[in-house]
Motif scaffolding. Sequence first.
Motif, PDB file in Angstrom:
ATOM      1  N   CYS A 299       0.857  -1.187   0.000  1.00 65.36           N
ATOM      2  CA  CYS A 299       0.000   0.000   0.000  1.00 65.36           C
ATOM      3  C   CYS A 299       0.893   1.237   0.000  1.00 65.36           C
ATOM      4  CB  CYS A 299      -0.915   0.004   1.221  1.00 65.36           C
ATOM      5  SG  CYS A 299      -2.035   1.423   1.334  1.00 65.36           S
ATOM      6  N   TYR A 330      -3.237   2.612   8.983  1.00 68.04           N
ATOM      7  CA  TYR A 330      -3.236   1.551   7.972  1.00 68.04           C
ATOM      8  C   TYR A 330      -3.717   0.246   8.589  1.00 68.04           C
ATOM      9  CZ  TYR A 330      -1.327  -2.172   5.015  1.00 68.04           C
ATOM     10  OH  TYR A 330      -1.171  -3.308   4.259  1.00 68.04           O
ATOM     11  N   ASN A 335      -5.617  -3.871   3.979  1.00 70.55           N
ATOM     12  CA  ASN A 335      -4.644  -3.238   3.083  1.00 70.55           C
ATOM     13  C   ASN A 335      -5.151  -1.881   2.597  1.00 70.55           C
ATOM     14  OD1 ASN A 335      -2.125  -3.224   1.772  1.00 70.55           O
ATOM     15  ND2 ASN A 335      -3.060  -3.862  -0.161  1.00 70.55           N
ATOM     16  N   LYS A 336      -5.678  -1.108   3.547  1.00 71.10           N
ATOM     17  CA  LYS A 336      -6.197   0.230   3.266  1.00 71.10           C
ATOM     18  C   LYS A 336      -5.730   1.176   4.357  1.00 71.10           C
ATOM     19  CE  LYS A 336     -10.555  -1.400   1.169  1.00 71.10           C
ATOM     20  NZ  LYS A 336     -12.033  -1.380   1.323  1.00 71.10           N
TER      21      LYS A 336
END
Length: 381
Positions: A299, A330, A335-336
Motif C-alpha cells: 500500500c 493503515y 490493506n487500506k
Amino acid sequence: MNRWNEFDYIKTPDDWKNIPLSKPIKAHYRLSFVIACTFILFTFTTTIAYQQEIKDWLDTRFQQENVYSVKNNHVKIDKLIMNPPFAYEGGEDKDGYEIVKDVYLVANHSLKKLEPFTYTGKYKGQTYSFQFVRSKNQIMTFDHKGYIEYSLPYIQNNFIYVMTQDNNLVKLNLSTKELKFITHDNQSINPIMSPNGKTILINKSKSYWTAYDTFTNKETRVNDISGYALSNEVKFLDDYNVITYGYDESIDDTKTYVIDLHTFIKKSYDVICERATPFVIEEKKNKVNIKNFITNKECTIPIEYEEGSIYLTEDYILLSNYKGNKHYLYSNKDNKYEEIFIPESIKENLNLEVLDDDSNELIIYNDEHLFFIDISHLFQE
C-alpha cells in the motif's frame, strides 16, 4: 488595683470614640479579587470549550456511537501506561526505579480499576512477594520483593513463569507455591513468550537463544537467532514462528529471517523489516510505502513527509505527527489506510495510539481526557 478608686476618674477622650474597630477593605483588594475570579472563570470556561471541541471533532470524524469517553475522574491520564489488557499509573521511587500505582482493566471501551492481590512464598528460607492482577489467561505482576524479579504475561492452569534473581526461568504453581526450575544455568535472561504461551524464547547471556516448549517441557537451542539480538529484534508471528534479523556474509548485508520453532527451518528474505514485524516501511519525499513481505500485500500512502512517528501492532500501523496535523492509520487486514486530520485549534497536546491487542481501538488523549475509538468500522466498504 483601684484600691483608692483612682481609676474611676479616667475618661475616654471624645476623639477616640469615633475610631472604627476594623478597617474597611481597600478598593484595590476588591479589584484584585474580582480579577482573580474572572481569570479562574475564564480558564475554566476555555477548558470546557476546548474539551467540547475535541468531543465534537471525534463525534464527526469517527461517528458518535464509536466514541467513548473515560469518565473516571480519579485516573491520572498523564501518568497512564497502556499494557493491554491492563493499564497502570506509573511513577518512580526515591531511587529512580519504576513503581506501579493504580491498575486498570482495559475492556468495553473503558478503564475498570482493579484491586491487586498480594502473593507471598518462600525459597531457601527467604520470603519473596509480589502483587498481581489477572484477566482470563493473562496476568500482570509488580512490586516484587525477594527472589522473584518479574513474571511472563500468561497463566496456564494456575501456573505462571517467573524470572529469578540468579537468572533462571522458573514455573510457579500459584496454588501450591511450588517452584519448578526450567533452567539451572544462571544465565537465562530476557525471555519472550508467544501469543498463547506455548513457546518461550530465552536469551543465554547474549551468547545464544533457546526455545522452550511449555507443553513438551523441552528446551532447544536456536542457532539462527543472534545471541546479541535485543528483545525488540525478535518477535513471534504466532506460537511457533518468529521474525528476526541475521547477517549474510555472502552479500555483506542484513536479512530478515522467519524461523519455524518446530522444524527450525529458516526462510530468508532480502529485506530489513520494521521492528521484527512483517512490514517493510519505506519513507520517501512524497509518499510512504508499506509492504507485508510475507503476504506481498502493498500500500502506498501519499504523504508530504516530515519528521514523524510509527506505531505498529499486529493489525494496524499508525503514522503520526506528519506535516499538516495529519495522521494515517493503515489496516493490515484490509490493506487500506485512513487519513486522520486534527484541526489546528485542538492539536496541541493531543496524542494518538493504537491498542496492541485485538480490540480494534484507537485511543486519543491529552493530560486530562481519554477517549476510546472503535475503529472496526473505518475500513468497511
